[in-house]
Design a protein around this motif. Structure first.
Motif, PDB file in Angstrom:
ATOM      1  N   LEU A  41       0.832  -1.200   0.000  1.00 50.89           N
ATOM      2  CA  LEU A  41       0.000   0.000   0.000  1.00 50.89           C
ATOM      3  C   LEU A  41       0.872   1.258   0.000  1.00 50.89           C
ATOM      4  CD1 LEU A  41      -2.853  -0.885   2.536  1.00 50.89           C
ATOM      5  CD2 LEU A  41      -3.057  -0.622   0.071  1.00 50.89           C
ATOM      6  N   TYR A  46      -6.849   7.314   2.581  1.00 46.24           N
ATOM      7  CA  TYR A  46      -7.216   6.098   3.312  1.00 46.24           C
ATOM      8  C   TYR A  46      -6.076   5.093   3.298  1.00 46.24           C
ATOM      9  CZ  TYR A  46     -10.072   2.245   5.068  1.00 46.24           C
ATOM     10  OH  TYR A  46     -10.565   1.224   5.831  1.00 46.24           O
ATOM     11  N   ASN A  47      -5.454   4.915   2.136  1.00 50.62           N
ATOM     12  CA  ASN A  47      -4.333   3.985   2.062  1.00 50.62           C
ATOM     13  C   ASN A  47      -3.166   4.449   2.920  1.00 50.62           C
ATOM     14  OD1 ASN A  47      -5.663   2.197   0.465  1.00 50.62           O
ATOM     15  ND2 ASN A  47      -4.811   2.947  -1.474  1.00 50.62           N
ATOM     16  N   SER A  49     -11.851  -0.266  -1.532  1.00 46.83           N
ATOM     17  CA  SER A  49     -11.738  -0.197  -2.996  1.00 46.83           C
ATOM     18  C   SER A  49     -13.116  -0.170  -3.647  1.00 46.83           C
ATOM     19  CB  SER A  49     -10.969  -1.413  -3.524  1.00 46.83           C
ATOM     20  OG  SER A  49      -9.899  -1.713  -2.671  1.00 46.83           O
ATOM     21  N   PHE A  50     -14.063  -0.885  -3.023  1.00 45.64           N
ATOM     22  CA  PHE A  50     -15.411  -0.905  -3.593  1.00 45.64           C
ATOM     23  C   PHE A  50     -16.253   0.245  -3.074  1.00 45.64           C
ATOM     24  CE2 PHE A  50     -13.697  -5.163  -3.123  1.00 45.64           C
ATOM     25  CZ  PHE A  50     -13.672  -5.564  -4.455  1.00 45.64           C
ATOM     26  N   ALA A  67      -9.064   7.619  -1.600  1.00 39.71           N
ATOM     27  CA  ALA A  67      -8.286   6.383  -1.657  1.00 39.71           C
ATOM     28  C   ALA A  67      -6.861   6.609  -1.174  1.00 39.71           C
ATOM     29  CB  ALA A  67      -8.284   5.841  -3.085  1.00 39.71           C
ATOM     30  N   LYS A 110     -15.275   3.277  -2.020  1.00 43.71           N
ATOM     31  CA  LYS A 110     -14.818   4.661  -2.192  1.00 43.71           C
ATOM     32  C   LYS A 110     -15.603   5.438  -3.238  1.00 43.71           C
ATOM     33  CE  LYS A 110     -11.296   3.699  -5.645  1.00 43.71           C
ATOM     34  NZ  LYS A 110      -9.890   3.520  -5.946  1.00 43.71           N
ATOM     35  N   ASN A 111     -16.224   4.734  -4.210  1.00 40.16           N
ATOM     36  CA  ASN A 111     -16.929   5.446  -5.271  1.00 40.16           C
ATOM     37  C   ASN A 111     -18.370   5.777  -4.907  1.00 40.16           C
ATOM     38  OD1 ASN A 111     -14.663   5.379  -7.056  1.00 40.16           O
ATOM     39  ND2 ASN A 111     -15.082   3.188  -7.326  1.00 40.16           N
ATOM     40  N   GLN A 114       2.044   1.875  -3.351  1.00 40.36           N
ATOM     41  CA  GLN A 114       0.957   2.419  -4.168  1.00 40.36           C
ATOM     42  C   GLN A 114       0.766   3.909  -3.928  1.00 40.36           C
ATOM     43  OE1 GLN A 114      -2.777   0.468  -3.742  1.00 40.36           O
ATOM     44  NE2 GLN A 114      -2.195  -1.277  -5.029  1.00 40.36           N
ATOM     45  N   PHE A 169      -9.583  -3.525   2.605  1.00 41.15           N
ATOM     46  CA  PHE A 169      -9.720  -3.757   1.168  1.00 41.15           C
ATOM     47  C   PHE A 169     -11.105  -3.400   0.644  1.00 41.15           C
ATOM     48  CE2 PHE A 169      -5.791  -6.231   1.409  1.00 41.15           C
ATOM     49  CZ  PHE A 169      -5.153  -5.653   0.321  1.00 41.15           C
ATOM     50  N   SER A 170     -12.097  -3.486   1.533  1.00 41.36           N
ATOM     51  CA  SER A 170     -13.454  -3.167   1.078  1.00 41.36           C
ATOM     52  C   SER A 170     -13.554  -1.701   0.636  1.00 41.36           C
ATOM     53  CB  SER A 170     -14.468  -3.467   2.180  1.00 41.36           C
ATOM     54  OG  SER A 170     -14.263  -2.600   3.267  1.00 41.36           O
ATOM     55  N   THR A 217     -16.225   0.488   6.447  1.00 39.34           N
ATOM     56  CA  THR A 217     -15.038  -0.380   6.517  1.00 39.34           C
ATOM     57  C   THR A 217     -14.850  -0.891   7.941  1.00 39.34           C
ATOM     58  OG1 THR A 217     -13.480   1.426   6.944  1.00 39.34           O
ATOM     59  CG2 THR A 217     -13.873   0.858   4.643  1.00 39.34           C
TER      60      THR A 217
END
Lengths: 694, 694
Positions: free
Chosen positions: A23, A124-125, A283-284, A121, A286-287, A26, A280-281, A298
């Motif tokens: 992460l 958060y990361n 990623s779904f 993102a 955030k939008n 990233q 990881f949730s 989360t």
């Protein structure tokens, strides 16, 4: 299965650390295509690194000295465990700080280039690097300790003192945490208070204005205080709650003890795995429309998985413990959330479950009659806000004790603390996300990225403030329960038959009084330090505005001398962090050896009571002052607005609250646990007597 | 001899009351030959009387309701004793207030007509009326109680419950004291804070300026708060310490108990007689060079006589008790004096025994960077100042417990409190002298008696501030010891064999936490009340300055509307005093009946610890802020002076400190004793169970 738990947990910890590293990579991939942002990011990172290394240099002396004393008084195992705990704590703080300083500027850039979802993102990361590092290092360290403690059998063969070793690890983590919290807290608040007082109040320039020489120090401080300091703090809590449960369980009958010793590690493993899934949730999530809901969800996903996993593991016989133990874990989580909601009620602007907060409007109203009435209102809100949480903590103790019954009552109290800290991987992520978003906003301001970017970072920041409330609830609630569990561990280590902790014994009351006084002393020391360092900062910033021509007017090419301000904060933090740390470690030693182990027991109980209350008082007063100022700025207070006298008064209140909520308050949470664990370590020497030198 | 002790003590109390009345007549003989002084004196006296009568009306409802509950739950004796305690407390407060309001203006006149020695005599005698009334009423009331408790024999014949009756008297005194302190404190600080904020800070007119509409209310407040409130407070302390010792002694073996029950009364008699001699010695001392020394010496003479008398009485066999008991009485006095000196160190400007105080210069320095750093400094000084007193109190407990040995340890702790309160007749005189001198200065200012008069009253006032420090030391030290003794009385009343107050019991810890939280709640409630009422006052004073033409300019014949300000303070005080009083009485009842008597024991211990610490913190922070402001005015702080920004900051700090030191702080001393005595009364019903409703 059972004997493999530490190995599995250690493996999960390692996997989590690898994920954290990925992460981090990233986050670092996000490009900074703005020179000013790059410069500022660089400057902040360098300042933060420089401070942390200077801090670690000082701490290494302390660690070596205390380690040597432990090797001499206890045994080499304890000393090694102490070193391990200290090093793990340092790594937890350091990794978080690295990630945060990388993520700050990149969040601002992502807000510009990719919009809100991208910025969410990245920030958060950034937080997740810290969350997963703290949890992973904790699991890894504890698992190593568990090899010593495994199954309680070694406890009786005399080859080593596993309680002392586990306590040593906790003591290493706690003492570094206290220094990091105090040092970081003094650093950040000296810079913050100093920069605000001259910048906002005297010169009338906005927050985070690049003309202000204290702004870089303020930003560095946000990272070394709110991030590195908080990381060490939460690491300490997580480790402390597990160790307390293990030490209590180690005292159970041989045969059953093993499972109870390993249960907290198993739950740590389950909670950590749940946390990774929660992270990881994002990623779904955030939008989605509502970033606040995404953040919250989360943590909810992780909590639900944690609870379900815990019940399932016991039901499936993976570990042989009473089923009811899990109820206290769930109870702990619920109490933590409730304390968080109460915190939000007393420090927030928005309604909590439809109940309109009265505290912030009250402080806002009182600001209209000047800084004195604002201060009185903030102080009284802080004091009043202690009561419901204390009652909730009491209910938690009562409930956990009932769930545990005669035999496992105290153990269940420690497990309730685990309920608050089990999913530390994700709750810490959300906690660390806040300062990242906050600093992203500061960097956006300083580098002139524009209104739109600032609007995104402001939104993310304000969400962070709300989620932080729940984090604070967990921190304070778990501190109280962990300290109580460590207190029980202390009594177990001395031997319940030898101790006489009746409140009718004058020596116990004396311990209670002295212990009760220590949080006041540490709060006073840390506040004085912030006050002094901020005073120095004010003098320096005033000097620069006066002596550097064109600075205040914002003349092209004129830059403030930020380095001098960074130096002031660094020196003050290093100088002033020593005192409180020494008090925390030396006080139990002195009382234990001069007044005996009953007085020391009283001291722990006394510091628990006033420590929890003062921590709540200071954290909430500080939070309330902060938001009262914001409420005026946002037009929530009729007849007051940004720039008027009420707002000036509110800024002064906010400034008083800065060391309350970010230096002294959080230090007290650690203080009470550190003193308890020092007592446990001392009990492990077997050298404490009933009468001391009396 | 022994059985006559109560009678002799009652006689001495009556004689003392007669002397107080004669002194009052003497004070009234001083002529007021200035119309303005006469007017103001009249206005203040009327305002104070009006408030006290309104207060007593509210309290009478409370007293009747609680008395009825006591008659129902305990017995009629307890209810009667409760009424007697309440009435005696009201009389103590009332007589002091009468004397003070008479002496204020007359001290100013004496300063003009007779010079310093005359002014000193009038203000001292004004204080003495109060000191002798408090001591005399206390002795009288206690002696009546002693007929019930006499020699411990009635305790066993079952005809009545003497413990419950004694506790009832104490509860009456304590509950009135709490209401009087809180009500008076809110009254005076609402007026003081409001008048200062608009007058000094906004309008820039001096303190006590007759143009300020809040000045009369402020002066009335000084009398109903600092005098009547303090009188009820000290009366409660005096009575509480004697009763605690008597209840503990009542539990000793039949045969020896009687002497130990009567010893505190005998010592009260000796101390009171010594006090009368001390008060009269002022006639000789007042013409000396140093009025501060004169004041101090009156207390020293009384203390020396008290000690000598106590030792002599035991040695001569007037009473058959262990000789060592007297050591704890002397120890108590010494500890009280030391706490006073520490208070002086933290809140004073002048060196204490050659040690230069650092706290005030620190706050002064921090004032230069604005109100926020001033506030941070004051708060941290207050917090830090708690520690040495707490250690001293601990030493007092330790020493007294040693002197008492196995058998009389707890009794000796109560006797140490007697050491601080035995000479209450003269210490209270000196305490009450302070506000009289202070108000004399205010009246001199308002009526333009000239610089010379003001210089004399200022000198007398500043001496009062120093002597008040020692008085505060006695108040806080004795509160801690008395509360501890009452706690012991509670355990004796429940029965030590039934109780389990081990700190390892979760229910005790829960009591500890909730009890610890209550002083925060009461402090918050009282501060909020002051803040709100002061806010109303600010709005009103601003309105008058704006709407009454010529008022601010000081136009001839234009007078402010003082009555409206008096009404605001009165209404606020009456409305807001109810809450804290109810909390103090209801909290132990709820915890006792729902969680059982062990939790209630924990509650008492918890409130003792945080109550003492918060009382010290708030009183000393307030005192330090006050004197930091004065230090700037008197040129003690380099680079700061009256009227500059540092001074403005210091005024704001002083204003925050006002409710700290004069409302919330002193209320906490009473709170912890009131809750303890309510618990003792509840224990007397025999209806408390171990588990409560659990």
């Amino acid at each position: 299965m059972m004997e493999n738990i530490p190995m599995i947990a250690a493996g999960a910890g390692l996997v989590g650390l690898v994920i954290a590293f990925v992460l981090y990579q990233q986050v670092n991939k996000v490009k900074i295509d703005n020179e000013v942002v790059a410069d500022i990011t660089d400057e902040i990172q360098k300042g933060a690194m420089a401070f942390l290394f200077a801090e670690y240099k000082v701490l290494s002396i302390f660690v070596v000295v205390v380690g040597a004393v432990l090797a001499w008084l206890n045994d080499v195992d304890t000393a090694i465990a102490f070193f391990a705990g200290a090093i793990a704590s340092v790594l937890a703080g350091f990794s978080g700080m690295r990630a945060a300083t990388s993520a700050n500027g990149r969040t601002a850039m992502a807000a510009k280039n990719e919009g809100r979802a991208g910025a969410l993102a990245v920030s958060y990361n950034g937080g997740a690097v810290m969350g997963l590092s703290v949890g992973g290092l904790g699991l890894l360290g504890i698992s190593i300790i568990a090899f010593w403690l495994s199954a309680g059998e070694t406890a009786t063969d005399g080859s080593m003192n596993p309680v002392s070793a586990a306590a040593g690890f906790g003591m290493g983590a706690s003492s570094i945490a206290l220094f990091a919290r105090v040092g970081g807290g003094i650093y950040t608040k000296a810079a913050d208070v100093g920069a605000d007082l001259v910048g906002k109040v005297e010169a009338g320039i906005p927050e985070d204005d690049p003309r202000n020489p204290g702004v870089i120090a303020d930003n560095v401080g946000d990272n070394v205080g709110d991030v590195a300091g908080m990381g060490a703090d939460i690491f300490e809590s997580f480790v402390g709650s597990i160790i307390a449960a293990m030490i209590i369980a180690n005292d159970f009958e041989v045969g059953t003890a093993g499972d109870y010793v390993l249960l907290p590690i198993l739950l740590g493993f389950i909670g950590y795995t749940a946390s990774i899934i929660g992270v990881f949730s994002m990623s779904f999530l955030k939008n989605g429309k509502d970033p606040a809901a995404a953040l919250r969800n989360t943590t909810f996903i992780a909590a639900a998985l944690f609870w379900a996993g815990g019940y399932l593991a016991i039901q499936q016989g993976l570990i042989n413990v009473e089923y009811g133990i899990m109820h206290s874990v769930v109870l702990g989580s619920i109490i933590g959330i409730l304390i968080g909601l109460v915190t939000e009620y007393y420090t927030g602007i928005e309604p909590v479950f439809g109940i309109k907060p009265k505290a912030i409007p009250h402080i806002g109203e009182m600001s209209k009659t000047g800084p004195a009435t604002n201060a009185i209102a903030g102080l009284s809100v802080g004091m009043m806000s202690t009561f419901i949480p204390v009652v909730l903590i009491s209910l938690g103790i009562l409930g956990a004790n009932e769930f545990g019954g005669e035999k496992y009552g105290l153990y269940c109290i420690a497990m309730a603390a685990m309920g608050m800290l089990g999913t530390v991987g994700v709750t810490m992520t959300v906690d660390a996300y806040g300062p990242v978003a906050d600093n992203a906003g500061g960097i956006a301001e300083m580098s002139g990225l524009g209104e739109d970017v600032r609007a995104i970072t402001d939104e993310l920041d304000s969400i962070g403030n709300t989620t932080a409330a729940v984090g604070k609830g967990f921190a304070i609630g778990s501190a109280a329960l962990t300290a109580l569990a460590l207190f029980a561990a202390y009594t177990a280590a001395i031997g319940a038959d030898k101790l006489n902790l009746e409140l009718t014994e004058p020596i116990v009351v004396i311990g209670l009084l002295i212990g009760g006084g220590l949080p006041f002393v540490v709060a006073a020391m840390t506040m004085t330090s912030v006050g002094k360092a901020a005073g120095d900062m004010v003098v320096e910033i005033r000097r620069q505005f006066k002596e550097i021509p064109g600075l205040l007017e914002g003349k092209e090419g004129v830059k403030p001398d930020s380095q001098t301000c960074v130096d002031i904060s660094t020196k003050a933090a290093l100088r002033e962090m020593v005192g409180p740390g020494v008090v925390a470690i030396v006080a139990p030693v002195i009382v234990g050896y001069t007044l005996g182990f009953n007085a020391l027991g009283g001291l722990l109980a006394g510091s628990l009571v006033t420590g929890v209350l003062m921590a709540l008082f200071m954290a909430n007063a500080g939070g309330a002052w902060d938001n009262a100022k914001k409420a005026i700025e946002q037009g929530h207070i009729d007849g007051a607005k940004k720039g008027d006298e009420a707002h000036d008064a509110a800024i002064i209140g906010d400034t008083v609250g800065d060391p309350f909520k970010d230096t002294s308050g959080p230090s007290l949470n650690i203080l009470i646990k550190l003193m308890s664990i020092v007592a446990v370590v001392m009990a492990g020497t077997g050298k404490l007597s009933e009468k001391g030198l009396l």
